[in-house]
Write an enzyme that holds these catalytic residues in place. Structure first.
Site, mmCIF file in Angstrom:
data_model
loop_
_atom_site.group_PDB
_atom_site.id
_atom_site.type_symbol
_atom_site.label_atom_id
_atom_site.label_comp_id
_atom_site.label_asym_id
_atom_site.label_seq_id
_atom_site.Cartn_x
_atom_site.Cartn_y
_atom_site.Cartn_z
ATOM 1 C CE LYS A 101 41.204 38.039 40.772
ATOM 2 N NZ LYS A 101 40.031 36.782 40.569
ATOM 3 C CG ASN A 103 42.627 34.711 38.341
ATOM 4 O OD1 ASN A 103 42.510 35.614 39.452
ATOM 5 N ND2 ASN A 103 41.632 34.081 37.727
ATOM 6 C CG HIS A 155 37.749 41.486 38.318
ATOM 7 N ND1 HIS A 155 36.740 40.754 37.694
ATOM 8 C CD2 HIS A 155 37.352 42.556 37.851
ATOM 9 C CE1 HIS A 155 35.831 41.057 37.109
ATOM 10 N NE2 HIS A 155 35.732 42.423 37.057
ATOM 11 C CD GLU A 181 33.020 43.841 36.891
ATOM 12 O OE1 GLU A 181 32.469 42.647 36.585
ATOM 13 O OE2 GLU A 181 34.077 44.469 36.093
ATOM 14 C CE1 TYR A 204 34.559 38.163 41.053
ATOM 15 C CE2 TYR A 204 34.824 39.078 43.509
ATOM 16 C CZ TYR A 204 35.418 38.738 42.217
ATOM 17 O OH TYR A 204 36.692 38.675 41.986
HETATM 18 P P1 GDP Z 1 37.719 35.629 35.143
HETATM 19 O O1 GDP Z 1 36.743 36.866 34.423
HETATM 20 O O2 GDP Z 1 38.700 35.521 34.035
HETATM 21 O O3 GDP Z 1 38.276 36.473 36.154
HETATM 22 O O4 GDP Z 1 36.914 34.583 35.435
HETATM 23 P P2 GDP Z 1 35.189 34.307 35.929
HETATM 24 O O5 GDP Z 1 34.497 35.519 35.862
HETATM 25 O O6 GDP Z 1 34.778 33.167 35.052
HETATM 26 O O7 GDP Z 1 35.444 33.917 37.387
HETATM 27 C C1 GDP Z 1 35.666 34.930 38.406
HETATM 28 C C2 GDP Z 1 36.698 34.428 39.206
HETATM 29 O O8 GDP Z 1 36.479 33.281 40.102
HETATM 30 C C3 GDP Z 1 38.328 34.058 38.642
HETATM 31 O O9 GDP Z 1 39.211 34.938 38.345
HETATM 32 C C4 GDP Z 1 38.695 33.121 39.470
HETATM 33 O O10 GDP Z 1 39.793 33.535 40.727
HETATM 34 C C5 GDP Z 1 37.618 32.479 40.284
HETATM 35 N N1 GDP Z 1 37.204 30.964 39.666
HETATM 36 C C6 GDP Z 1 36.422 30.686 38.455
HETATM 37 N N2 GDP Z 1 36.190 29.446 38.313
HETATM 38 C C7 GDP Z 1 36.804 28.922 39.418
HETATM 39 C C8 GDP Z 1 36.580 27.519 39.669
HETATM 40 O O11 GDP Z 1 36.009 26.766 38.879
HETATM 41 N N3 GDP Z 1 37.171 27.138 40.996
HETATM 42 C C9 GDP Z 1 37.740 27.963 41.626
HETATM 43 N N4 GDP Z 1 38.358 27.603 42.723
HETATM 44 N N5 GDP Z 1 37.731 29.258 41.526
HETATM 45 C C10 GDP Z 1 37.186 29.785 40.183
HETATM 46 MG MG MG Z 2 34.856 37.304 35.094
#
Ligand code: GDP
Ligand code: MG
Length: 192
Positions: free
Chosen positions: A10, A151, A154, A165, A50
């Protein structure tokens, strides 16, 4: 089973000059980079990646609510509302500056790369993982700053997610079929 998974380094990874470092960690596992490019994601690509998918939005929100609960904090949003809010921020973020996208192939590639990444929130990610080693962000800090959790990486969560994806970022002929020199050893048959 040989699988393919999508990785996005990212904008925070590109901006911090950590692209090489993270790809090296992936390559060292013996998983194979079969496609790679630098992209300035369009709004359309961001919106597709997304996806406006209720199940995913709730799963994103639930992870955050659980993490807050553990800290004794009660969030005012529902899981769906939190997920929708995060999706908007992600779409803005991923289109703000370039990312590097890759397709990684190999045995259990989806789960292996997820393990390498560590948990979504770097604050809680295990040391030794990419998110645990190179970031300190948290849901709380990111929410308060009105941006997605930074973080770095992805990675597709399931084989189905990966198939969906990969199509967003790559055409079939951008994904290469070739053999690494160590493959005969890694996937060796027999005991002699
Ligand atoms: P991943 O699969 O571990 O990347 O996590 P998810 O698919 O649940 O979320 C996608 C991305 O959204 C994450 O990698 C974070 O960058 C962001 N994100 C997820 N949950 C939150 C949240 O509650 N708050 C904020 N600010 N960002 C979030
Ligand atoms: Mg995810």
């Amino acid at each position: 089973m040989i699988e393919r998974t999508l990785v996005i380094l990212k904008p925070d990874t590109v901006q911090r000059g950590l692209v090489g470092e993270i790809i090296q960690r992936i390559e060292k596992t013996t998983l194979k980079v079969v496609a790679m490019k630098m992209v300035y994601a369009s709004k359309e690509q961001a919106g597709e990646h997304y996806a406006d998918d209720q199940e995913w939005l709730i799963s994103v929100g639930e992870k955050t609510l659980k993490s807050a609960e553990k800290k004794g904090i009660k969030l005012s949003r529902t899981a769906l509302e939190q997920g929708q809010w995060v999706r908007q921020m992600l779409m803005n973020y991923i289109t703000m500056s370039p990312s590097v996208v890759l397709v990684i192939e190999g045995h259990s590639a989806v789960a292996k790369i997820r393990m390498l990444c560590g948990g979504t929130s770097p604050q809680e990610a295990t040391p030794g993982t990419i998110r645990g080693d190179y970031a300190v962000d948290s849901y709380m800090l990111a929410d308060a700053s009105e941006r997605p959790v930074q973080n770095l990486i992805h990675a597709s969560g399931t084989i189905e997610e990966a198939k969906r994806e990969i199509k967003i970022w790559f055409t079939d002929n951008e994904i290469h079929v070739f053999k690494r020199v160590d493959e005969d050893l890694i996937y060796r048959k027999g005991s002699s």
